[in-house]
Design a protein around this motif. Structure first.
Motif: not given
Length: 473
Positions: A379-408
């Motif tokens: 975020x503005x003023x933060x994120x030096x360690x993560x680079x300019x993209x920030x992190x969001x790793x916990x959101x992306x890694x979450x087991x429930x972050x899946x597309x429901x287009x796949x019925x499984x």
């Protein structure tokens, strides 16, 4: 599966797990305000799956958020600039000039939304020379739009869905729910008073007591967040906040035109008067996760906001939900193990104890150490360690972050909601399939380089543009 009651519940039937699609007229005319998969249960009001002690819960003073010194902030900004310069100079995928240019395009609508607005004027196809400002509802002699609470909520849900919100919910604002509001925000005391309209001064924000209902809706976050630590990954975050600004501006105009109040402060700059996560959990937009975000049955942790606004329009409340996600989080720990800052707890049991003054009270959860988390957020003023993209790793890694287009994925989510005996197995399989390591496209491809996104087949990607849920229907 039969012994678990899952086949009878509908896993063997495609109709049971295929979402029903409503157009706006059908939604307004039906009892379906929010449509969750069959395995999601509604539970008691103010009794979400995460344990809340309403007596212990206190309004959070947002001045307690962890603050870096001026010198620390300046150093992090300079580190970010150096990272940006190297990315452009080296033509690093996800950090080229065109990547930064898209980010700036999204940021142009990351605008703050005012506390409320005046009733708008109605015009036909052009303005009348005798009244160029147009005619208000009162000028035209029109009464407020008002039906019963259930129909009022259906009306709001139809419009908010059109504006881009998803999973529209509502809660009644009683003395307990008021504790989810901050006590202080940006050095302004937040209070409820017997007034006709909200008032903001240099030292306070006053909300009318007659605004007894809260509308909460989900703003999905683009899966481009999967490109963590490069600029492309920030499209999901900045795009989400841009969506919030546009949506809330439209919503305020819509509700004010019907003669009611719509009170919100933030929009494209984030929630400034209350915890959007708290309202999302209590209203039933999702469950609290180990990562301290709302976990949605549809989008997992990859939502930018459970945005909200107060209104004096009577509404029928919606209850919290149980999809087994909070229980799953207690054994999964994937977000914590993949957190680069170690800010997410890996303890087995949740706790009432905060990790620092930046945490609130009254919830038995996994408190985040924001002193460790913030430098990685980008975020503005933060994120030096993560680079300019920030992190969001916990959101992306979450087991429930899946597309429901796949019925499984619906089968797995249904199993998780019914029993916890397979939780460890599902976490292991999630790792084995490589989820959380890249951008998962709407047609279930995993892209490991932002260059693949730039060269994607535009006809195959069902993204319908911003501010409409990003095509994740």
């Amino acid at each position: 599966m039969k012994s678990l009651g899952l086949v009878g519940a509908g896993i063997a039937s495609s109709t049971a797990i295929t979402p029903k699609v409503f157009d706006l007229d059908e939604l307004a005319a039906s009892g379906e305000i929010r449509k969750y998969p069959w395995f999601v249960k509604e539970i008691g009001f103010k009794n979400p799956t995460v344990e809340v002690d309403w007596k212990l819960l206190k309004s959070y003073d947002s001045n307690n958020v962890y603050k870096f010194t001026t010198e620390e902030t300046e150093q992090m900004v300079q580190n970010q600039l150096n990272t940006m310069k190297k990315g452009v100079a080296n033509n690093t995928p996800g950090m080229t000039l065109r990547d930064f240019a898209v980010l700036e395009g999204l940021r142009t609508t990351m605008l703050s939304v005012p506390l409320t607005r005046d009733e708008p004027s109605f015009n036909y196809t052009t303005t009348a020379p005798s009244k160029p400002a147009g005619y208000t509802r009162k000028d035209l002699g029109w009464p407020k739009w008002e039906l019963n609470p259930e129909e009022n909520l259906r009306t709001l849900a139809s419009a908010i869905h059109l504006f881009g919100g998803r999973d529209i919910s509502a809660i009644e604002v009683d003395e307990d729910v008021k504790k989810i509001f901050f006590s202080n925000a940006s050095n302004k005391a937040i209070r409820f008073e017997d007034i006709d309209a909200p008032i903001e001064t240099a030292s306070s924000i006053s909300i009318p007591n007659k605004c007894k209902w809260m509308v909460v809706f989900t703003i999905p976050q683009s899966r481009l967040s999967g490109f963590s630590h490069v600029t492309t990954g920030k499209y999901g975050v900045y795009g989400g906040y841009s969506d919030a600004a546009v949506m809330m501006t439209r919503i305020q105009g819509f509700i004010r035109a019907m003669g009611w109040l719509a009170v919100n402060k933030g929009g494209g700059t984030g929630s400034q008067i209350a915890s959007n996560t708290g309202f999302g959990v209590v209203a039933g937009n999702g469950e609290l996760g180990r990562c301290d975000y709302v976990l949605s049955p549809k989008y997992g942790a990859l939502i930018r906001l459970t945005e909200f606004f107060l209104t004096d329009m009577p509404l029928s409340p919606t209850p919290p939900i149980d999809a087994g996600m909070w229980r799953f989080c207690q054994t999964c720990k994937k977000c914590g193990s993949m957190c680069p800052s170690s800010a997410i707890s890996l303890e087995n049991e949740p706790t009432w104890e905060p990790s620092g003054p930046w945490n609130g009270t009254g919830r038995k959860c996994y408190p985040i150490n924001y002193k460790l988390c913030l430098p990685w957020r980008g975020m503005p003023g933060h994120g030096a360690e993560a680079g300019t993209g920030g992190c969001s790793q916990c959101q992306v890694a979450c087991v429930f972050t899946k597309l429901n287009d796949s019925s499984i994925h619906d089968v797995i989510k249904g199993t998780v909601a019914t029993t916890g005996i397979f939780d460890s197995f599902f976490r292991t399989m999630d790792d084995a399939f490589g989820y959380g390591k890249g951008f998962t496209s709407p047609i279930n491809e995993i892209f490991f380089s932002p260059e693949q996104w730039w060269n994607r087949d535009l006809d195959k990607f069902p993204f319908k543009g911003r501010v409409v849920g990003d095509g994740w229907e």
